[in-house]
Design an enzyme around this catalytic site. Sequence first.
Site, PDB file in Angstrom:
ATOM      1  N   LYS A 180       0.862  -1.174   0.000  1.00 33.97           N
ATOM      2  CA  LYS A 180       0.000   0.000   0.000  1.00 33.97           C
ATOM      3  C   LYS A 180       0.901   1.227   0.000  1.00 33.97           C
ATOM      4  CE  LYS A 180      -1.810   3.028   2.011  1.00 33.97           C
ATOM      5  NZ  LYS A 180      -1.802   4.514   1.733  1.00 33.97           N
ATOM      6  N   GLU A 255       9.277   1.695  11.463  1.00 34.44           N
ATOM      7  CA  GLU A 255      10.266   2.774  11.561  1.00 34.44           C
ATOM      8  C   GLU A 255       9.483   4.071  11.547  1.00 34.44           C
ATOM      9  OE1 GLU A 255      12.174   5.916  10.117  1.00 34.44           O
ATOM     10  OE2 GLU A 255      12.497   4.601   8.402  1.00 34.44           O
ATOM     11  N   CYS A 289      13.547  10.866   7.848  1.00 31.64           N
ATOM     12  CA  CYS A 289      13.362  10.483   9.244  1.00 31.64           C
ATOM     13  C   CYS A 289      14.648  10.617  10.044  1.00 31.64           C
ATOM     14  CB  CYS A 289      12.831   9.059   9.332  1.00 31.64           C
ATOM     15  SG  CYS A 289      13.821   7.877   8.394  1.00 31.64           S
ATOM     16  N   GLU A 387       8.747  16.743  15.689  1.00 33.70           N
ATOM     17  CA  GLU A 387       9.240  16.470  14.337  1.00 33.70           C
ATOM     18  C   GLU A 387       8.551  17.396  13.338  1.00 33.70           C
ATOM     19  OE1 GLU A 387      10.284  12.596  11.663  1.00 33.70           O
ATOM     20  OE2 GLU A 387       8.255  12.682  12.485  1.00 33.70           O
TER      21      GLU A 387
END
Length: 494
Positions: A180, A255, A289, A387
Site C-alpha cells: 500500500k 520505523e 526520518c 518532528e
Amino acid sequence: MTPENLPKFLPHFIGGEEVESLSGETFDVADPVSNQPYATAAAGQKADIDRAVRAARDAFVGGPWPSMTARARARVLNNIADAVEAQGDRLAALETFDTGLPITQALGQARRAAENFRFFADLIVVLDENAYRVPGAQLNYVVRKPVGVAGLITPWNTPFMLESWKLAPALASGCTVVLKPAEFTPLSASLWGKIFADAGLPTGVFNLVNGIGEQAGQALVEHPGVPRISFTGETTTGQVIMRTAADNLKGLSMELGGKSPVVVFADADLDAAIDSSLFGVFSLNGERCTAGSRILVERSIYDDFVSRYAARAEKIAVGSPADRATEVGALVHPEHYAKVMSYVEIGKTEARLVAGGSRPAHLPDGNYLSPTVFADVPPTARIFQEEIFGPVVAITPFDTDEEAISLANDVKYGLAGYVWTESLRRAHRVSSSIDAGMVWVNSHNIRDLRTPFGGVKASGVGHEGGHRSIDFYTHEQIIHLATGDVHTPRFGGK
C-alpha cells in the site's frame, strides 16, 4: 518539467492484472510544483484489500515462490535490480515530479533501490540454518520458513527506494506481498507490476492497492490473512497500527518519527561538521526520518558555528526539482507545506531566526521554503521537541558533555544521532549514551545494508537490515530428530 508518457490513471495491481477499485472510487494525485492534479488513482477499500490478500495467499499456498530454492529466488531479484537500473532515469524523473525531490537525489535513490534487491539476493543464498547435535540421542535442526502474506505500508518521502527496502527482503524470504503506497506519491509504485512480471516473479506474489491510509491501510492492518506488517511513517500512525494489529497478534516492524541530534564539540573538524549537518537536514528537502534537525554546539564555538552555518544555508539552491542545480526542491503536498510553515511561525516566537523562514522570492508558486535555521533554541521549544519533517533546523548551545547528552536525549524520539569530536574516548562515551537506534561519529547518514536499522522510544519497533529483515519475514521451526533409542517413562504400564 512533466515527464513524457505520464499516466492519467493509476490502477491497483492484483493477481497479475491492473484493476480498478471494486467500488469504482478514485482520488486525485497532484504534483508539488503546480499543486494541480495530474492523474487519478484507484481508491482501495476493504474489498480491494481482501481481493489482493486472497491473490497473495493463493500464490503463497499454491504457487512456486515459497518453495523455490534460494538461488532461484535470487535470480529473479537480480533480474529486478537489472530492470530498475535500466530505467533509472525514467524512474528518477517520475519520482522527482511526484515528490518534489531534486533530480540528482532521486537518481541516487533509484540506484539504492536496485542495490537493495542485489543485496538481499546475495544474502538469501548464503543464509545458514543452524543444527544442534546431541551425541547418540538427537539431531536438532532449524528450518527457516516464510511467514505468508506480508503487508507493506510505505511513506511518501523517497517512496520507490523505501518500497524496495521492504519488497526485497520480503520476496527474498519467500513471502508474497500486498503493498500500500502513500497516497501523496503513488506514481513510481505503478512501475513495480511490469518490472516484477518481466523479471519472472510468479503471478500473485506481488500485489499493490492504492488508497487512503485510513481506508486501504487500515484494512490491510486489520486483515486476518496478513501475519506481518512493515510500516514506515509518523509515530501517531504507528500507534494506531499497533493497537489495530494487536487483535490478530501480527508481527510488526515500524520505523517511525525522528528528531535526531547532531552534537558538535569544540575539538571537531568544524568544516566537515558544517558540511555534514547541512546535508543531513536539508537533503531530501528535509523530509527524512534520520535528519539531524537539532544541532547541539559547544558554547566556545557556538557563535562561529551559527554564523557560518546560517551563511551557508542562505546559499543553498532552492528551485525546480528537475533542475540539476537544485539542492532543495518543493515539499511534497500543500497539507504538509502548511504544517511545516506553521512550525516556522512557531519558531519565530521561540528562538532567533538566522536564515530562511519564508518562501524564496523567485518561486511564488509551489510548496517551496528556503532552508530555515533557528538559533538559541531552548529545549522547551516546540521546534526542539517536535518532528517538523522539512528544511528547518534548531541550534542550541551546551557547556559540558553531560549537558550535551541530556539535551540529545530530551525528546520522545530515538532514531538517529550524530557526534562530532576528535576525541576517541569522548566519541565512544557520548555515542553510547545517546538514546538512539543508530549513531554516526564524524559522518552523516551513510549505511551499510548489513547493519540493523531502527529506532527506540517513539521512533519505532523492531529492526530491519541484513539478516534481521529475513528474520522478520520468516519464522524458525526447530525439528528434533531422534538418532538413537529414546527412553520414555511408561505411564499406565502396570
